[in-house]
Scaffold this active site. Structure first.
Site, PDB file in Angstrom:
ATOM      1  N   SER A 195      48.613  46.812  39.795  1.00 18.81           N
ATOM      2  CA  SER A 195      47.471  47.724  39.809  1.00 18.81           C
ATOM      3  C   SER A 195      47.849  49.082  40.375  1.00 18.81           C
ATOM      4  CB  SER A 195      46.327  47.154  40.649  1.00 18.81           C
ATOM      5  OG  SER A 195      45.289  48.118  40.711  1.00 18.81           O
ATOM      6  N   LYS A 211      44.603  39.563  39.984  1.00 14.65           N
ATOM      7  CA  LYS A 211      44.496  40.905  39.363  1.00 14.65           C
ATOM      8  C   LYS A 211      43.185  41.013  38.569  1.00 14.65           C
ATOM      9  CE  LYS A 211      45.528  45.035  37.878  1.00 14.65           C
ATOM     10  NZ  LYS A 211      45.326  45.380  36.554  1.00 14.65           N
ATOM     11  N   HIS A 222      40.495  41.500  41.018  1.00 11.00           N
ATOM     12  CA  HIS A 222      40.633  42.890  41.481  1.00 11.00           C
ATOM     13  C   HIS A 222      39.916  43.813  40.505  1.00 11.00           C
ATOM     14  CE1 HIS A 222      42.601  46.795  40.937  1.00 11.00           C
ATOM     15  NE2 HIS A 222      42.869  46.788  42.232  1.00 11.00           N
ATOM     16  N   ASN A 223      40.151  43.606  39.213  1.00  7.67           N
ATOM     17  CA  ASN A 223      39.525  44.476  38.215  1.00  7.67           C
ATOM     18  C   ASN A 223      38.016  44.256  38.152  1.00  7.67           C
ATOM     19  OD1 ASN A 223      42.182  45.132  37.750  1.00  7.67           O
ATOM     20  ND2 ASN A 223      41.981  45.159  35.536  1.00  7.67           N
ATOM     21  N   GLU A 280      36.654  46.165  40.872  1.00 14.22           N
ATOM     22  CA  GLU A 280      36.769  47.574  40.455  1.00 14.22           C
ATOM     23  C   GLU A 280      35.591  47.959  39.541  1.00 14.22           C
ATOM     24  OE1 GLU A 280      40.738  48.536  38.857  1.00 14.22           O
ATOM     25  OE2 GLU A 280      39.716  49.474  37.181  1.00 14.22           O
TER      26      GLU A 280
END
Ligand code: NBP
Length: 469
Positions: free
Chosen positions: A130, A184, A187-188, A191
C-alpha cells in the site's frame, strides 16, 4: 554478467517504482514486462540506477539472470494476468524458487496459488503493498502472507524497501497464505470508509455551510495538525485548493462526481458479511461509490424532488472535526473486528498490534492515531477497539458531535452513508438491551424458530394465533 539479487515482472506504475526502490536500496534487479517496449522505456529513464538493472524481454533469460534460489516479484494487473504470468514463468523455474505476488489480489486467489505451487516445489508469498505510486518508490507498507520459511528469505529486501516509522519498518509477516492480501483488502475497506466520511464532511461544508473550496482546503490543513492528522486529510486539503489552469476555477468544482472502484472495498464488505462481522461504514462507502456512478438517475431524481431543504445547517467546524474523529474510530474498529474474526476462522493468528504498526507510515490510511491503536492492541483488546480505554475516551468525548452532524445531515438532506453507519454502529454496540427480542418474536411467529426467555432455561415458542384478523 553479475546475477541479480531479485527479479521483478510488470513495469507499469507500481512495478517500475518498486524496482527503482529496490535498486536504490543497493540490490541488483532483473526486470521483465510483457510488452518489451516498456522495459526499454524503464531502462532509459532509470538514470543513475541503470547499472543495477538486468533487463530481459525473454522470460527464460530473465529467470536465468537471477541468483538461485530465486525471488521473483510479480506486479501486474490483478486477476487473470497474474495466473498467466505464473504459467509462463513456471517452465523456467527450479524447485526452491519463490514467487512474490505483490498486486491487489483477492486473498482467495493467493491461497489457491500457494496451494497450486507448493506441490511443484515453488514457493509463494502473497504480499499486500500500500502507498500508491509514491509509496512504491519511497517506501510502501508491506503485508506479507505465505510460508514463514519463504518469508525469511525475502525479509531482508522487503524490509529494506518498506516505509519506516521512527526507524521501524512498516513490513511484517502476518500469517500463512492469504493473510497478507486479506489484511490489504481490509486496509482498502477502511480506506474506502475513511474517504467517504471525509467526502461527507466536505459535503456539509460545501452544501450545508456554503464554504468555497479554498475555505474547505484551509479546514483540512488545520485538521491535519490535530487529532485527525493523516495522509487522507492532508491530500484532501491539496485536492481542494488546486486550481484548473485552463479556466482558473477550483479543480474540485470541475471534477465529475462519479467515483471509480477496482474491487477491494467490495471484497472487504463481502468478507465482513461472510464472516458475520458488522462493517457498515465500509459497506456504506462501497454503496456510496455505486450511487455516485448513477449520475443520470441522480440528476433526474433531483428534478423530481428538488433540494428538499432550504437554508443552511448550523454546525461549527470543530463539531465536524470531532464527528469525523468518532466516525473514523468506528470504521477502524469495524475493519479490525473483521480481521480478528478472519484470523480465528482461517487460523491465521493475525497480529493486530503489528498490523496497526505497519500502517503507521507508507500506506494510504496512515494516521496519527494508529500508533495509539498499535499500543492498545499490544496491550490486548478483549473486544472492540471502541471500548479499549484510550479509544473509549475518544468516543465518549466525540460521539455527541457525530450525533449532531448526522442529525444535521438528515434534517439538511445531506447524505451521511458512512457517518450515519458509524453512529448507528456505535449506538447498537453500546446498547445493552437491543430490539432483537421483537425480531425473535416475529421469527417464531412465522417460522417457529424459537426464542430464549431471560428468566427460563431452554428454547421456547409463543402461543401465537393461527389466523390473523
Ligand atoms: P496495472 O494494474 O495497470 O497493470 C499493468 C501491468 O500489467 C503492465 O505491466 C502490463 O503489461 C501487465 N499485464 C496485463 Br494489463 N495483462 C498482462 C498479462 N496477461 N500478462 C502479463 N502482464 C500483463 O499496473 P499498476 O497500476 O502498476 O498495478 C499493479 C498491481 O498493483 C495491480 O494489482 C494493482 O491493483 C496494484 N496496486 C496498484 C496501486 C496503484 O496506486 N496503482 C496501489 C497498490 C496496489 P503490459 O505493459 O504488457 O501491458
Amino acid at each position: 554478467m553479475e546475477l541479480a539479487d531479485i527479479g521483478l515482472i510488470g513495469l507499469a506504475v507500481m512495478g517500475r517504482n518498486l524496482a527503482l526502490n529496490i535498486a536504490e536500496n543497493g540490490y541488483r534487479v532483473a526486470v521483465n514486462n510483457r510488452t518489451a517496449a516498456r522495459i526499454d522505456d524503464f531502462i532509459s529513464e532509470a538514470g543513475k540506477l541503470e547499472p543495477q538493472f538486468v533487463p530481459n524481454a525473454d522470460l527464460g533469460d530473465f529467470v536465468a539472470s537471477i541468483k538461485v534460489p530465486r525471488s521473483i516479484i510479480i506486479m501486474v494487473k490483478a486477476g487473470a494476468p497474474v495466473d498467466m504470468t505464473i504459467a509462463a514463468l513456471l517452465p523456467h523455474l527450479d524447485k526452491g524458487d519463490v514467487i512474490i505476488e505483490a498486486g491487489n489480489a483477492n486473498y482467495r486467489d493467493s491461497v489457491r496459488r500457494y496451494e497450486e505451487l507448493t506441490p511443484q516445489g515453488i514457493g509463494f508469498l502473497g504480499i499486500g503493498v500500500s502507498g500508491g505510486e509514491e509509496g512504491a518508490r519511497q517506501g510502501p507498507s508491506i503485508m506479507v502472507g505465505g510460508s514463514k520459511a519463504q518469508w525469511l528469505n525475502a525479509e531482508e529486501v522487503l524490509t529494506a524497501i518498506s516505509a519506516k516509522f521512527n526507524g521501524e519498518p512498516c513490513c511484517a509477516y502476518l500469517g500463512k497464505s492469504g493473510a497478507g492480501h486479506f489484511v490489504k483488502t481490509i486496509h482498502n475497506g477502511i480506506e474506502y470508509a475513511d474517504m467517504q466520511m471525509i467526502a461527507e464532511v466536505y459535503g456539509v461544508m460545501r452544501d450545508g455551510l456554503g464554504m468555497d473550496p479554498k475555505a474547505c482546503a484551509q479546514v483540512f490543513k488545520d485538521w491535519n495538525a490535530g487529532p485527525l492528522n493523516s495522509y487522507l486529510i492532508e491530500i484532501s486539503g491539496h485536492v481542494l485548493e488546486a486550481v484548473d489552469e485552463k479556466t482558473g476555477m477550483p479543480l474540485i468544482d470541475l471534477i465529475l462526481d462519479k467515483a471509480g472502484q477496482k474491487g477491494t472495498g467490495r471484497w472487504s464488505a463481502i468478507a465482513a458479511l461472510e464472516l458475520g462481522v458488522p462493517a457498515t461504514t465500509i459497506e456504506g462507502a462501497v454503496a456510496a461509490r455505486s450511487i455516485s456512478a448513477l449520475r443520470d438517475e441522480r440528476i433526474a431524481a433531483e428534478k423530481i424532488f428538488g433540494t428538499l431543504v432550504e437554508g443552511k445547517v448550523e454546525l461549527s467546524i470543530q463539531t465536524l472535526e470531532q464527528a469525523l474523529l468518532a466516525g473514523k474510530i468506528a470504521a477502524y474498529a469495524q475493519g479490525f473486528a473483521v480481521m480478528a474474526k478472519a484470523s480465528e476462522e482461517y487460523e491465521w493468528d493475525l497480529p493486530l498490534g503489528t498490523i496497526a504498526r505497519i500502517w503507521r507510515a507508507g500506506c494510504i490510511i496512515r494516521s496519527g492515531f494508529l500508533d495509539q491503536m498499535a499500543t492498545s492492541y499490544d496491550n490486548g483488546i478483549a473486544a472492540n477497539l471502541m471500548v479499549a480505554p484510550d479509544f473509549a475516551e475518544i468516543m465518549r468525548a466525540n460521539h455527541g458531535a457525530l450525533r449532531q452532524v448526522v442529525a444535521a445531515g438528515a434534517l439538511g438532506a445531506l447524505p451521511m452513508v458512512s457517518l450515519g453507519a458509524a453512529l448507528s454502529y456505535f449506538d447498537s454496540y453500546r446498547k445493552g438491551r437491543g430490539t432483537a427480542n421483537l425480531i425473535q418474536g416475529q421469527r417464531d411467529f412465522f417460522g417457529a424458530h424459537g426464542f430464549i426467555l431471560m428468566d427460563r432455561e431452554g428454547e421456547q415458542h409463543g402461543d401465537w394465533p393461527s389466523t390473523l384478523d
